[in-house]
Design a protein around this motif. Structure first.
Motif, short mmCIF file in Angstrom:
data_model
loop_
_atom_site.label_atom_id
_atom_site.label_comp_id
_atom_site.label_asym_id
_atom_site.label_seq_id
_atom_site.Cartn_x
_atom_site.Cartn_y
_atom_site.Cartn_z
N LYS A 5 0.82 -1.18 0.00
CA LYS A 5 -0.19 0.15 0.03
C LYS A 5 0.93 1.41 -0.11
O LYS A 5 1.62 1.48 1.10
CB LYS A 5 -1.06 -0.09 1.29
CG LYS A 5 -1.83 1.33 1.50
CD LYS A 5 -2.62 1.26 2.56
CE LYS A 5 -3.74 2.21 2.70
NZ LYS A 5 -4.41 2.39 3.97
N ASN A 30 -2.52 -0.50 -5.33
CA ASN A 30 -3.17 0.37 -4.14
C ASN A 30 -2.48 1.46 -3.76
O ASN A 30 -1.65 1.53 -2.79
CB ASN A 30 -3.17 -0.67 -3.00
CG ASN A 30 -3.98 -0.26 -1.74
OD1 ASN A 30 -4.57 0.74 -1.76
ND2 ASN A 30 -3.99 -1.04 -0.75
N TYR A 60 -6.05 7.00 6.47
CA TYR A 60 -5.69 5.84 5.13
C TYR A 60 -4.14 6.09 4.69
O TYR A 60 -3.65 5.09 4.56
CB TYR A 60 -6.54 6.25 4.02
CG TYR A 60 -6.60 5.30 2.89
CD1 TYR A 60 -7.49 4.20 3.09
CD2 TYR A 60 -5.72 5.40 1.95
CE1 TYR A 60 -7.33 3.26 1.98
CE2 TYR A 60 -5.59 4.39 0.87
CZ TYR A 60 -6.38 3.17 0.68
OH TYR A 60 -6.49 2.37 -0.07
N SER A 64 -0.10 3.43 5.30
CA SER A 64 0.53 2.88 4.39
C SER A 64 1.84 2.08 4.38
O SER A 64 2.48 2.30 5.81
CB SER A 64 1.07 3.99 3.39
OG SER A 64 -0.07 5.12 3.06
#
Length: 365
Positions: A5, A30, A60, A64
């Motif tokens: 991510k 992603n 969000y 990561s």
């Protein structure tokens, strides 16, 4: 790597090219981005390069695996301050700034810094913004990486795989050494190019004769003066001591050359140009550097009706995209009169072969 991510903060030329390269060359899907330019975010979303876009840091983003900060140095440090206590422990944070010392020093000054690795892709163009970004920007370009006290070899290995995956060549350097090198091969050349342009501007007559004749070679050697003033203000202030030292060295070189002129020392004048030519000719043509190369051809043609159309048709029929084509009116030190600007080095090679096969005399810039 496809399961990572990844978040990119700053969707300009570099950040935009990173998200495009991650998607197109590594199949990583992603990807999220942070930028205060909603137009850039919307374009990246619509084109499928990112799955989420934010105008500021979000939970969000904190979740990561890898975060690229693609902003000027002062803004990068502000983002590190905000990220350091919020990201997960195994998150790798990296940047893409043109100077490394100030950022690395800040990270190393923290009691409990996040995993941070300094980064600098040695490539770019005079263009800015997401609209100017492209996935192959990093191909065959050196990508400098610098350790901090919080980065382990395993973190560096992970980032190196990403860097190789987008087509670049990772090179690990000490931050201070990096800043000395970039001051000499990039930062001061930009200062000199801008100084030359300002010299012509301030010396020109009211009828702009200098501006009219300042084409060809002068335009080429000062091309980098068209870069973003805001970006270069930030670079100079973040690497000021090393830039000042390099400028001082350059001034001493010019003073020595002036002495050669004053004493009519023809041998030293010859050696000055000869040593520069020999060293310049030893440079590799296969690697990208900090200053983007020109993708241009010069064609020696006779001025007759239809000649430009003939050349454009030949290249177009063979799938070559011509970015610009024009007649050069100031041709001192040039070997032809028709300049063709192309998108990349592959197009240059193909066009060169097509035109020479047709009997044209062609020169690579």
């Amino acid at each position: 790597m496809v399961d990572k991510k990844i978040s990119v903060i700053g969707l300009g030329l570099i950040g935009g090219s990173i998200v495009k390269a991650l998607k197109e060359q590594m199949n990583i899907t992603n990807i999220a981005a942070v930028d205060n330019n909603t137009e850039s975010l919307n374009q990246a979303l619509e084109e499928g390069y990112i799955v989420k876009g934010f105008s500021k840091l979000d939970e969000y983003i904190f979740d990561s695996d890898i975060i690229f900060i693609c902003t000027p140095v002062s803004i990068t440090i502000s983002y590190i301050k905000e990220l350091k206590d919020n990201v997960k422990d195994n998150c790798i944070i990296t940047d893409t700034s043109s100077t490394k010392g100030r950022i690395i020093d800040y990270v190393n000054s923290l009691d409990n810094p996040p995993c941070f690795i300094g980064g600098h892709p040695m490539t770019g163009t005079e263009k800015t913004g997401f609209k100017s970004s492209y996935a192959h920007l990093f191909e065959n370009a050196y990508y400098i990486l610098s350790h901090t006290k919080s980065s382990a070899d395993s973190h560096m290995d992970t980032l190196c795989k990403i860097i190789k995956g987008i087509g670049a060549i990772p090179l690990i350097l000490d931050a201070q050494l990096h800043d000395e090198i970039t001051a000499t091969i990039s930062h001061v050349p930009h200062v000199i190019a801008s100084a030359l342009v300002n010299l012509v501007k301030n010396s020109d007559s009211e009828d702009k004769k200098m501006q009219t004749l300042a084409a060809g070679g002068f335009k080429d050697i000062t091309r980098i003066a068209s870069s973003s003033p805001q970006m270069w203000e930030n670079i100079v202030l973040s690497n000021s001591e090393k830039i000042k030292k390099t400028i001082s060295d350059f001034i001493e070189t010019l003073k020595s050359f002036m002495e050669y002129i004053d004493t009519n020392d023809s041998k030293s004048i010859y050696n000055f140009f000869e040593s520069a030519k020999a060293y310049r000719d030893s440079f590799s043509d296969n690697q990208k550097g900090l200053i983007q190369p020109l993708h241009e051809l010069v064609v020696d043609v006779v001025d007759k009706p239809g000649i430009i159309g003939d050349i454009a048709t030949l290249l177009g029929q063979n799938g070559i995209n011509i970015k610009n084509i024009n007649v050069s009116n100031s041709r001192e030190f040039e070997q032809g009169c028709l300049r063709i600007t192309l998108p990349d080095s592959d197009s240059v090679d193909i066009s060169y072969n097509l035109l020479t096969d047709k009997g044209y005399k062609v020169f690579k810039i």
